[in-house]
Design an enzyme around this catalytic site. Sequence first.
Site, mmCIF file in Angstrom:
data_model
loop_
_atom_site.group_PDB
_atom_site.id
_atom_site.type_symbol
_atom_site.label_atom_id
_atom_site.label_comp_id
_atom_site.label_asym_id
_atom_site.label_seq_id
_atom_site.Cartn_x
_atom_site.Cartn_y
_atom_site.Cartn_z
ATOM 1 N NE ARG A 109 -10.848 -12.592 8.587
ATOM 2 C CZ ARG A 109 -10.668 -11.740 7.563
ATOM 3 N NH1 ARG A 109 -10.835 -12.156 6.317
ATOM 4 N NH2 ARG A 109 -10.315 -10.496 7.784
ATOM 5 C CG HIS A 136 -12.520 -6.465 10.364
ATOM 6 N ND1 HIS A 136 -11.384 -7.032 10.913
ATOM 7 C CD2 HIS A 136 -12.325 -6.489 9.017
ATOM 8 C CE1 HIS A 136 -10.552 -7.379 9.940
ATOM 9 N NE2 HIS A 136 -11.094 -7.064 8.784
ATOM 10 C CD GLN A 139 -9.972 -2.888 7.317
ATOM 11 O OE1 GLN A 139 -9.526 -3.954 6.949
ATOM 12 N NE2 GLN A 139 -9.520 -1.734 6.855
ATOM 13 C CG ASP A 231 -17.146 -4.048 3.845
ATOM 14 O OD1 ASP A 231 -16.494 -4.557 2.907
ATOM 15 O OD2 ASP A 231 -17.387 -4.647 4.911
ATOM 16 C CB CYS A 271 -12.282 -2.813 4.936
ATOM 17 S SG CYS A 271 -13.721 -3.707 4.339
ATOM 18 N NE ARG A 299 -6.186 -5.044 8.998
ATOM 19 C CZ ARG A 299 -6.923 -6.074 8.572
ATOM 20 N NH1 ARG A 299 -7.610 -5.972 7.458
ATOM 21 N NH2 ARG A 299 -7.013 -7.183 9.288
HETATM 22 N N1 NVA Z 1 -17.635 -7.138 5.727
HETATM 23 C C1 NVA Z 1 -16.665 -7.954 5.030
HETATM 24 C C2 NVA Z 1 -15.291 -7.548 5.419
HETATM 25 C C3 NVA Z 1 -14.181 -8.312 4.781
HETATM 26 C C4 NVA Z 1 -12.839 -7.879 5.232
HETATM 27 C C5 NVA Z 1 -16.904 -9.408 5.371
HETATM 28 O O1 NVA Z 1 -17.178 -9.718 6.535
HETATM 29 O O2 NVA Z 1 -16.832 -10.240 4.471
HETATM 30 N N1 CP Z 2 -9.876 -6.172 4.998
HETATM 31 C C1 CP Z 2 -9.618 -7.456 5.305
HETATM 32 O O1 CP Z 2 -9.723 -7.899 6.461
HETATM 33 O O2 CP Z 2 -9.209 -8.189 4.240
HETATM 34 P P1 CP Z 2 -9.045 -9.768 4.178
HETATM 35 O O3 CP Z 2 -10.417 -10.375 4.235
HETATM 36 O O4 CP Z 2 -8.358 -10.017 2.883
HETATM 37 O O5 CP Z 2 -8.213 -10.211 5.351
#
Ligand code: NVA
Ligand code: CP
Length: 312
Positions: A109, A136, A139, A231, A271, A299
């Site tokens: 990540r 993502h 997801q 989101d 998500c 997930r």
């Molecule tokens: N769009 C959000 C998704 C988190 C799972 C982010 O990147 O923070």
């Molecule tokens: N939806 C998702 O990826 O959640 P987290 O940021 O908690 O991993």
Amino acid sequence: MKIPGIKSKDLLTVSDLSRDEIFKLFEFTTSLKKDLKRGIHHNYLTKKTLAMIFEKSSTRTRVSFETGIVQLGGYALFLSENDIQLGRGETLSDTAMVLSRYVDGIMIRTYSHNKAIDLAKNSAIPVINGLTDSFHPCQSLTDFYTIYEREKDITQTKLVYIGDGNNVANSLLLGAAILGVDIAIASPPEFSPLPEVVEEARALSSKSGAHILITDDISLAVQDAHYLYTDVWISMGMEEETEKRKKAFTGYKISLDLLKKCGKNCKVMHCLPAHRGEEIDADVMDSDNSIIFDQAENRLHVQKAIMCSLMV
Ligand code: NVA
Ligand code: CP
């Protein structure tokens, strides 16, 4: 059940997978999910280790990958940027080559999507994108699985995404285009999905028949919606733009009023994490129309299938 194969070494974006591979992955996910609920465990990943590099926070991704690999007989290492030498300037390629000598897969990540690409290029083992600024995939594959398990024919559904054309939106767009799900994305013009992703999705949709609409008009987007998705307005790493974004996204939210316009059968997706009262109202999240926590659960099941397909 036989573990379905995936041609690609890595899962960096949904379009690393073909339509057929995704559906096979979904069938395998269903069997893993059913077996888990019946108390049947499969040791498909006995003694296999997944290194999980996190440069951003996570609840779901970390816990579902870690729990998932343990349920399959393997082990996960949580590596935050503060703990490994990558955070002190060791190169990504050296990190990739070293980890390839120890573990069986890497989940990352991070911020720039190019970092995930670089890591994959320099790794001898599979790399899974656990979220970048652009995509993502775990997801959105889960989101389409969550729709798939409710529907007879996923291609007869329309998914409407309201809000920031971010990593989640980009991946939903690609997934819909591959699978043949109609998709409409309503965002303020400045926050539309990436143009190159829209172009890729349009090219993919010519094969699948998915109808794609990118607009700033919420009422146009929600026509005939079966699933409403949103989101956060401010993704991780965008905190400096908080004020500008809060202004731009006013109105781009899933409220009870909007949901009512879409009919009583319309389901709501997110998500997570959510900012209740911002992009989605709390009463919508807690309504009977919400399948948000099914998404969160799935997930686990989908990523177990992904790990099996890539790491066995
Ligand atoms: N769009 C959000 C998704 C988190 C799972 C982010 O990147 O923070
Ligand atoms: N939806 C998702 O990826 O959640 P987290 O940021 O908690 O991993």
